[in-house]
Design a protein around this motif. Structure first.
Motif, PDB file in Angstrom:
ATOM      1  N   PHE A  43      10.166  33.255 -53.558  1.00 37.98           N
ATOM      2  CA  PHE A  43      10.807  32.494 -52.490  1.00 37.98           C
ATOM      3  C   PHE A  43      10.145  32.792 -51.155  1.00 37.98           C
ATOM      4  O   PHE A  43       9.985  31.899 -50.322  1.00 37.98           O
ATOM      5  N   SER A  44       9.722  34.025 -50.939  1.00 39.85           N
ATOM      6  CA  SER A  44       9.091  34.365 -49.662  1.00 39.85           C
ATOM      7  C   SER A  44       7.787  33.585 -49.468  1.00 39.85           C
ATOM      8  O   SER A  44       7.495  33.137 -48.359  1.00 39.85           O
ATOM      9  N   LEU A  45       6.995  33.394 -50.529  1.00 35.98           N
ATOM     10  CA  LEU A  45       5.780  32.593 -50.423  1.00 35.98           C
ATOM     11  C   LEU A  45       6.130  31.125 -50.175  1.00 35.98           C
ATOM     12  O   LEU A  45       5.521  30.455 -49.333  1.00 35.98           O
ATOM     13  N   PHE A  46       7.118  30.613 -50.872  1.00 40.57           N
ATOM     14  CA  PHE A  46       7.580  29.248 -50.688  1.00 40.57           C
ATOM     15  C   PHE A  46       8.006  29.014 -49.238  1.00 40.57           C
ATOM     16  O   PHE A  46       7.607  28.044 -48.598  1.00 40.57           O
ATOM     17  N   ARG A  47       8.794  29.932 -48.711  1.00 40.37           N
ATOM     18  CA  ARG A  47       9.265  29.835 -47.327  1.00 40.37           C
ATOM     19  C   ARG A  47       8.095  29.888 -46.346  1.00 40.37           C
ATOM     20  O   ARG A  47       8.044  29.123 -45.387  1.00 40.37           O
ATOM     21  N   GLU A  91       8.919  22.931 -65.261  1.00 39.43           N
ATOM     22  CA  GLU A  91      10.294  22.468 -65.072  1.00 39.43           C
ATOM     23  C   GLU A  91      10.903  23.260 -63.919  1.00 39.43           C
ATOM     24  O   GLU A  91      11.365  24.383 -64.105  1.00 39.43           O
ATOM     25  N   PRO A  92      10.874  22.708 -62.698  1.00 40.59           N
ATOM     26  CA  PRO A  92      11.300  23.478 -61.524  1.00 40.59           C
ATOM     27  C   PRO A  92      12.751  23.928 -61.554  1.00 40.59           C
ATOM     28  O   PRO A  92      13.091  24.929 -60.946  1.00 40.59           O
ATOM     29  N   THR A  93      13.601  23.229 -62.284  1.00 40.18           N
ATOM     30  CA  THR A  93      15.021  23.603 -62.264  1.00 40.18           C
ATOM     31  C   THR A  93      15.305  24.905 -63.000  1.00 40.18           C
ATOM     32  O   THR A  93      16.399  25.450 -62.871  1.00 40.18           O
ATOM     33  N   VAL A  94      14.362  25.430 -63.742  1.00 41.15           N
ATOM     34  CA  VAL A  94      14.580  26.717 -64.412  1.00 41.15           C
ATOM     35  C   VAL A  94      14.085  27.895 -63.568  1.00 41.15           C
ATOM     36  O   VAL A  94      14.267  29.046 -63.941  1.00 41.15           O
ATOM     37  N   ASP A 119      15.019  30.768 -58.327  1.00 41.93           N
ATOM     38  CA  ASP A 119      15.383  30.462 -56.942  1.00 41.93           C
ATOM     39  C   ASP A 119      15.381  28.959 -56.648  1.00 41.93           C
ATOM     40  O   ASP A 119      15.294  28.551 -55.492  1.00 41.93           O
ATOM     41  N   PHE A 120      15.491  28.130 -57.687  1.00 42.31           N
ATOM     42  CA  PHE A 120      15.405  26.679 -57.491  1.00 42.31           C
ATOM     43  C   PHE A 120      16.372  26.176 -56.430  1.00 42.31           C
ATOM     44  O   PHE A 120      15.986  25.471 -55.497  1.00 42.31           O
ATOM     45  N   MET A 135      15.442  27.314 -52.978  1.00 36.65           N
ATOM     46  CA  MET A 135      14.274  26.581 -52.492  1.00 36.65           C
ATOM     47  C   MET A 135      14.648  25.156 -52.096  1.00 36.65           C
ATOM     48  O   MET A 135      14.203  24.651 -51.066  1.00 36.65           O
ATOM     49  N   LEU A 136      15.469  24.520 -52.911  1.00 39.00           N
ATOM     50  CA  LEU A 136      15.893  23.162 -52.615  1.00 39.00           C
ATOM     51  C   LEU A 136      16.678  23.121 -51.302  1.00 39.00           C
ATOM     52  O   LEU A 136      16.417  22.289 -50.432  1.00 39.00           O
ATOM     53  N   THR A 137      17.606  24.032 -51.149  1.00 40.46           N
ATOM     54  CA  THR A 137      18.411  24.098 -49.927  1.00 40.46           C
ATOM     55  C   THR A 137      17.527  24.353 -48.721  1.00 40.46           C
ATOM     56  O   THR A 137      17.681  23.702 -47.676  1.00 40.46           O
ATOM     57  N   TYR A 138      16.579  25.272 -48.835  1.00 44.77           N
ATOM     58  CA  TYR A 138      15.678  25.568 -47.724  1.00 44.77           C
ATOM     59  C   TYR A 138      14.804  24.359 -47.400  1.00 44.77           C
ATOM     60  O   TYR A 138      14.581  24.046 -46.232  1.00 44.77           O
ATOM     61  N   SER A 139      14.341  23.652 -48.402  1.00 45.85           N
ATOM     62  CA  SER A 139      13.504  22.465 -48.208  1.00 45.85           C
ATOM     63  C   SER A 139      14.228  21.408 -47.401  1.00 45.85           C
ATOM     64  O   SER A 139      13.605  20.659 -46.641  1.00 45.85           O
TER      65      SER A 139
END
Length: 65
Positions: free
Chosen positions: A20-24, A48-51, A54-55, A58-62
């Motif tokens: 998640f830190s890299l995604f952020r 399959e991103p939903t598995v 931190d899906f 990540m979605l909420t942060y996006s």
């Protein structure tokens, strides 16, 4: 083409989940630079991103972009 989290990596090792830190960090660096026309197109994909554990995080942060 050798990111350890990528399921399409050009090496023989299996991909692992992007942290998640890299995604952020990626969204913080590039998310605001997207033109207004394309601002709302953040794609969560690769396997399959939903598995991803931190899906939802990540979605909420996006959705803040």
């Amino acid at each position: 083409m050798a990111c350890s989290h990528c399921c399409y990596s050009c090496n023989k090792r299996e991909g692992e989940n992007m942290s998640f830190s890299l995604f952020r960090e990626i969204l913080n660096r590039w998310g605001y630079g997207i033109s207004e026309e394309h601002r709302y197109w953040i794609v969560l994909g690769g396997g399959e991103p939903t598995v991803h554990p931190d899906f939802w995080k990540m979605l909420t942060y996006s959705m803040t972009f």
